[in-house]
Design a protein around this motif. Structure first.
Motif, short mmCIF file in Angstrom:
data_model
loop_
_atom_site.label_atom_id
_atom_site.label_comp_id
_atom_site.label_asym_id
_atom_site.label_seq_id
_atom_site.Cartn_x
_atom_site.Cartn_y
_atom_site.Cartn_z
N VAL A 91 1.13 -1.10 -0.16
CA VAL A 91 -0.08 -0.37 -0.37
C VAL A 91 0.76 1.71 -0.19
O VAL A 91 0.51 2.07 -0.52
N GLN A 92 1.96 0.98 0.99
CA GLN A 92 3.29 2.35 0.66
C GLN A 92 3.38 3.12 -1.05
O GLN A 92 3.06 3.97 -1.00
N TYR A 94 2.37 1.80 -3.78
CA TYR A 94 1.19 2.56 -4.28
C TYR A 94 1.06 4.19 -4.24
O TYR A 94 0.41 4.25 -5.24
N ASP A 95 0.79 4.29 -3.13
CA ASP A 95 0.68 5.64 -2.18
C ASP A 95 1.02 6.78 -2.79
O ASP A 95 1.14 7.18 -3.55
N ASP A 98 1.05 6.76 -6.31
CA ASP A 98 0.11 7.21 -7.05
C ASP A 98 0.36 8.95 -7.22
O ASP A 98 -0.66 9.43 -8.02
N ALA A 99 0.60 9.59 -5.55
CA ALA A 99 0.89 10.57 -5.70
C ALA A 99 1.76 11.90 -6.72
O ALA A 99 1.54 12.59 -6.65
N GLN A 102 -0.19 12.10 -9.37
CA GLN A 102 -1.13 13.05 -9.11
C GLN A 102 -0.68 14.28 -9.75
O GLN A 102 -0.91 15.26 -10.39
#
Length: 235
Positions: A91-92, A94-95, A98-99, A102
Protein backbone atom coordinates in the motif's frame (compact mmCIF):
# COMPACT_ATOMS: atom_id res chain seq x y z
CA UNK A 1 11.96 26.52 -8.38
CA UNK A 2 9.38 25.82 -11.09
CA UNK A 3 6.74 23.12 -10.77
CA UNK A 4 8.59 20.90 -13.26
CA UNK A 5 11.90 21.26 -11.41
CA UNK A 6 10.18 20.54 -8.11
CA UNK A 7 8.52 17.44 -9.62
CA UNK A 8 11.82 16.21 -11.05
CA UNK A 9 13.52 16.71 -7.67
CA UNK A 10 10.82 14.70 -5.89
CA UNK A 11 10.89 12.00 -8.59
CA UNK A 12 14.66 11.44 -8.47
CA UNK A 13 14.76 9.37 -5.21
CA UNK A 14 11.58 7.41 -6.08
CA UNK A 15 13.30 4.43 -7.82
CA UNK A 16 15.62 3.82 -4.85
CA UNK A 17 12.75 4.08 -2.36
CA UNK A 18 10.66 1.61 -4.34
CA UNK A 19 13.63 -0.73 -4.74
CA UNK A 20 14.11 -0.85 -0.96
CA UNK A 21 10.44 -1.51 -0.38
CA UNK A 22 10.35 -4.30 -2.96
CA UNK A 23 13.49 -5.85 -1.47
CA UNK A 24 11.83 -5.82 1.95
CA UNK A 25 8.71 -7.35 0.41
CA UNK A 26 10.79 -10.20 -1.02
CA UNK A 27 12.42 -10.81 2.38
CA UNK A 28 9.05 -10.85 4.13
CA UNK A 29 7.63 -13.18 1.51
CA UNK A 30 10.53 -15.61 1.99
CA UNK A 31 10.08 -15.51 5.78
CA UNK A 32 6.35 -16.09 5.38
CA UNK A 33 6.88 -19.10 3.15
CA UNK A 34 9.40 -20.58 5.62
CA UNK A 35 7.02 -20.15 8.56
CA UNK A 36 4.10 -21.61 6.60
CA UNK A 37 6.13 -24.69 5.66
CA UNK A 38 7.30 -25.10 9.25
CA UNK A 39 3.78 -24.69 10.60
CA UNK A 40 2.42 -27.16 8.08
CA UNK A 41 4.96 -29.77 9.27
CA UNK A 42 4.05 -29.16 12.93
CA UNK A 43 0.33 -29.42 12.25
CA UNK A 44 0.76 -32.64 10.24
CA UNK A 45 2.88 -34.11 13.03
CA UNK A 46 0.21 -33.28 15.62
CA UNK A 47 -2.50 -34.79 13.42
CA UNK A 48 -0.44 -37.95 12.98
CA UNK A 49 0.10 -38.07 16.76
CA UNK A 50 -3.65 -37.81 17.25
CA UNK A 51 -4.19 -40.73 14.85
CA UNK A 52 -1.54 -42.82 16.61
CA UNK A 53 -3.19 -42.06 19.95
CA UNK A 54 -6.48 -43.44 18.65
CA UNK A 55 -4.80 -46.56 17.29
CA UNK A 56 -2.92 -47.21 20.54
CA UNK A 57 -6.05 -46.71 22.61
CA UNK A 58 -4.72 -43.67 24.43
CA UNK A 59 -7.46 -41.60 22.79
CA UNK A 60 -11.05 -42.63 22.31
CA UNK A 61 -12.20 -42.71 18.65
CA UNK A 62 -14.83 -40.06 19.37
CA UNK A 63 -12.36 -37.65 20.89
CA UNK A 64 -11.72 -34.59 18.76
CA UNK A 65 -8.55 -32.56 18.51
CA UNK A 66 -9.72 -29.26 19.97
CA UNK A 67 -6.70 -27.22 18.97
CA UNK A 68 -3.12 -27.41 17.84
CA UNK A 69 -0.25 -26.84 20.23
CA UNK A 70 0.72 -23.35 21.38
CA UNK A 71 3.85 -23.53 19.24
CA UNK A 72 1.83 -24.23 16.07
CA UNK A 73 -0.63 -21.44 16.89
CA UNK A 74 2.21 -18.97 17.50
CA UNK A 75 3.61 -19.80 14.09
CA UNK A 76 0.25 -19.12 12.51
CA UNK A 77 -0.05 -15.76 14.28
CA UNK A 78 3.46 -14.84 13.18
CA UNK A 79 2.58 -15.70 9.58
CA UNK A 80 -0.48 -13.42 9.80
CA UNK A 81 1.66 -10.54 11.11
CA UNK A 82 4.12 -10.95 8.23
CA UNK A 83 1.27 -11.02 5.70
CA UNK A 84 -0.10 -7.79 7.22
CA UNK A 85 3.34 -6.18 6.91
CA UNK A 86 3.50 -7.19 3.24
CA UNK A 87 0.11 -5.61 2.59
CA UNK A 88 1.15 -2.40 4.38
CA UNK A 89 4.36 -2.18 2.35
CA UNK A 90 2.49 -2.75 -0.93
CA UNK A 91 0.00 0.00 0.00
CA UNK A 92 2.86 2.38 0.82
CA UNK A 93 4.52 1.71 -2.54
CA UNK A 94 1.21 2.20 -4.37
CA UNK A 95 0.43 5.47 -2.53
CA UNK A 96 3.92 6.77 -3.25
CA UNK A 97 3.64 6.15 -6.98
CA UNK A 98 0.06 7.44 -7.06
CA UNK A 99 1.12 10.71 -5.38
CA UNK A 100 3.72 11.30 -8.11
CA UNK A 101 1.18 10.47 -10.82
CA UNK A 102 -1.21 13.05 -9.36
CA UNK A 103 1.61 15.60 -9.30
CA UNK A 104 2.35 14.86 -12.94
CA UNK A 105 -1.35 15.19 -13.83
CA UNK A 106 -1.44 18.61 -12.17
CA UNK A 107 1.64 19.71 -14.08
CA UNK A 108 0.22 18.49 -17.41
CA UNK A 109 -3.07 20.24 -16.69
CA UNK A 110 -1.27 23.49 -15.90
CA UNK A 111 0.89 23.11 -19.02
CA UNK A 112 -2.21 22.52 -21.16
CA UNK A 113 -3.88 25.64 -19.72
CA UNK A 114 -0.78 27.72 -20.49
CA UNK A 115 -0.63 26.32 -24.02
CA UNK A 116 -4.32 27.08 -24.58
CA UNK A 117 -3.91 30.64 -23.29
CA UNK A 118 -0.88 31.15 -25.55
CA UNK A 119 -2.76 29.78 -28.58
CA UNK A 120 -5.76 32.00 -27.86
CA UNK A 121 -3.50 35.04 -27.49
CA UNK A 122 -1.73 34.17 -30.76
CA UNK A 123 -5.07 33.69 -32.54
CA UNK A 124 -6.35 37.02 -31.23
CA UNK A 125 -3.15 38.78 -32.31
CA UNK A 126 -3.20 37.24 -35.78
CA UNK A 127 -6.86 38.12 -36.29
CA UNK A 128 -6.20 41.68 -35.21
CA UNK A 129 -3.64 42.15 -38.01
CA UNK A 130 -5.92 41.00 -40.86
CA UNK A 131 -9.12 42.13 -42.56
CA UNK A 132 -12.38 40.64 -41.42
CA UNK A 133 -14.88 43.44 -41.93
CA UNK A 134 -14.67 44.75 -38.35
CA UNK A 135 -12.12 47.48 -38.86
CA UNK A 136 -9.10 45.18 -38.62
CA UNK A 137 -5.90 46.11 -40.41
CA UNK A 138 -5.78 45.46 -44.12
CA UNK A 139 -9.21 46.07 -45.69
CA UNK A 140 -9.51 49.74 -46.63
CA UNK A 141 -12.74 51.68 -47.02
CA UNK A 142 -11.53 53.62 -50.04
CA UNK A 143 -11.00 52.45 -53.61
CA UNK A 144 -9.64 49.02 -54.33
CA UNK A 145 -6.40 50.52 -55.60
CA UNK A 146 -5.66 51.99 -52.14
CA UNK A 147 -6.12 48.81 -50.17
CA UNK A 148 -3.30 47.78 -47.85
CA UNK A 149 -1.64 44.54 -48.78
CA UNK A 150 -0.15 43.42 -45.43
CA UNK A 151 2.11 44.80 -42.75
CA UNK A 152 5.27 43.31 -44.29
CA UNK A 153 7.13 44.92 -47.16
CA UNK A 154 9.56 43.26 -49.58
CA UNK A 155 9.92 41.57 -52.92
CA UNK A 156 6.83 40.30 -54.70
CA UNK A 157 5.64 37.26 -56.54
CA UNK A 158 4.03 38.08 -59.88
CA UNK A 159 0.39 37.68 -60.74
CA UNK A 160 -0.60 34.38 -62.24
CA UNK A 161 2.03 32.37 -60.37
CA UNK A 162 -0.47 31.15 -57.77
CA UNK A 163 -2.75 28.22 -58.48
CA UNK A 164 -6.31 27.92 -57.27
CA UNK A 165 -5.50 24.49 -55.87
CA UNK A 166 -2.57 25.72 -53.72
CA UNK A 167 -2.28 23.83 -50.43
CA UNK A 168 -4.11 25.36 -47.50
CA UNK A 169 -2.86 25.57 -43.91
CA UNK A 170 -4.60 23.51 -41.22
CA UNK A 171 -5.19 25.56 -38.08
CA UNK A 172 -5.87 24.24 -34.61
CA UNK A 173 -7.45 27.49 -33.41
CA UNK A 174 -10.89 28.33 -31.99
CA UNK A 175 -12.95 29.71 -34.88
CA UNK A 176 -16.17 31.70 -34.70
CA UNK A 177 -18.64 30.00 -37.08
CA UNK A 178 -19.97 33.46 -38.01
CA UNK A 179 -16.51 34.81 -38.93
CA UNK A 180 -16.13 35.48 -42.67
CA UNK A 181 -13.83 33.27 -44.74
CA UNK A 182 -11.38 34.21 -47.47
CA UNK A 183 -8.90 32.82 -49.95
CA UNK A 184 -9.03 29.70 -52.15
CA UNK A 185 -8.89 27.60 -48.96
CA UNK A 186 -12.15 29.17 -47.70
CA UNK A 187 -10.75 29.72 -44.20
CA UNK A 188 -10.83 32.65 -41.80
CA UNK A 189 -8.16 35.34 -41.81
CA UNK A 190 -4.85 34.45 -40.17
CA UNK A 191 -1.19 35.27 -40.62
CA UNK A 192 -0.24 37.63 -43.47
CA UNK A 193 -2.75 38.17 -46.29
CA UNK A 194 -2.73 39.97 -49.63
CA UNK A 195 -5.64 41.68 -51.44
CA UNK A 196 -6.40 41.22 -55.12
CA UNK A 197 -6.39 44.59 -56.94
CA UNK A 198 -9.28 43.57 -59.18
CA UNK A 199 -12.29 45.51 -57.78
CA UNK A 200 -14.59 42.74 -59.02
CA UNK A 201 -12.63 39.89 -57.42
CA UNK A 202 -15.06 37.51 -55.76
CA UNK A 203 -12.60 36.37 -53.09
CA UNK A 204 -10.66 39.61 -52.47
CA UNK A 205 -8.22 38.42 -49.77
CA UNK A 206 -5.71 35.55 -49.87
CA UNK A 207 -3.27 33.92 -47.45
CA UNK A 208 0.37 34.19 -48.46
CA UNK A 209 0.92 30.42 -48.34
CA UNK A 210 -2.12 29.69 -50.48
CA UNK A 211 -0.99 31.92 -53.36
CA UNK A 212 2.74 31.19 -53.20
CA UNK A 213 3.82 34.52 -51.70
CA UNK A 214 6.44 34.99 -49.02
CA UNK A 215 6.57 38.81 -48.96
CA UNK A 216 4.39 41.78 -49.83
CA UNK A 217 3.93 42.26 -53.59
CA UNK A 218 5.17 45.47 -55.23
CA UNK A 219 2.58 47.41 -57.16
CA UNK A 220 -0.68 45.81 -58.20
CA UNK A 221 -1.27 42.14 -57.56
CA UNK A 222 -3.99 39.92 -58.99
CA UNK A 223 -5.06 36.43 -57.95
CA UNK A 224 -4.78 33.63 -60.48
CA UNK A 225 -8.50 33.82 -61.36
CA UNK A 226 -8.45 37.57 -62.00
CA UNK A 227 -5.06 37.42 -63.71
CA UNK A 228 -6.50 34.93 -66.19
CA UNK A 229 -9.50 37.17 -66.82
CA UNK A 230 -7.22 40.16 -67.43
CA UNK A 231 -5.21 38.19 -69.99
CA UNK A 232 -8.36 37.07 -71.81
CA UNK A 233 -9.64 40.65 -71.95
CA UNK A 234 -6.31 41.85 -73.35
CA UNK A 235 -6.51 39.50 -76.34
Amino acid sequence: MSFLEDFQASLEPLPNILQRKYALLRDLDKSLQDIQRQNEIHCLQEIEGYKEGIKSGNLAPGTSLNKFSDEAQDEQKHAIRIADEKVALAVQAYDLVDAHIQQLDQYLKKLEEQRREKDNATAAGSTGLNPDGNGKTGKGEGGRGGRKKTRLGGAAGTGGTAASNAPSMDLDLPVDPNEPTYCFCNQVSYGEMVACDNPDCKIEWFHYGCVGLKEQPKGKWYCSDCNGMQKRKGK
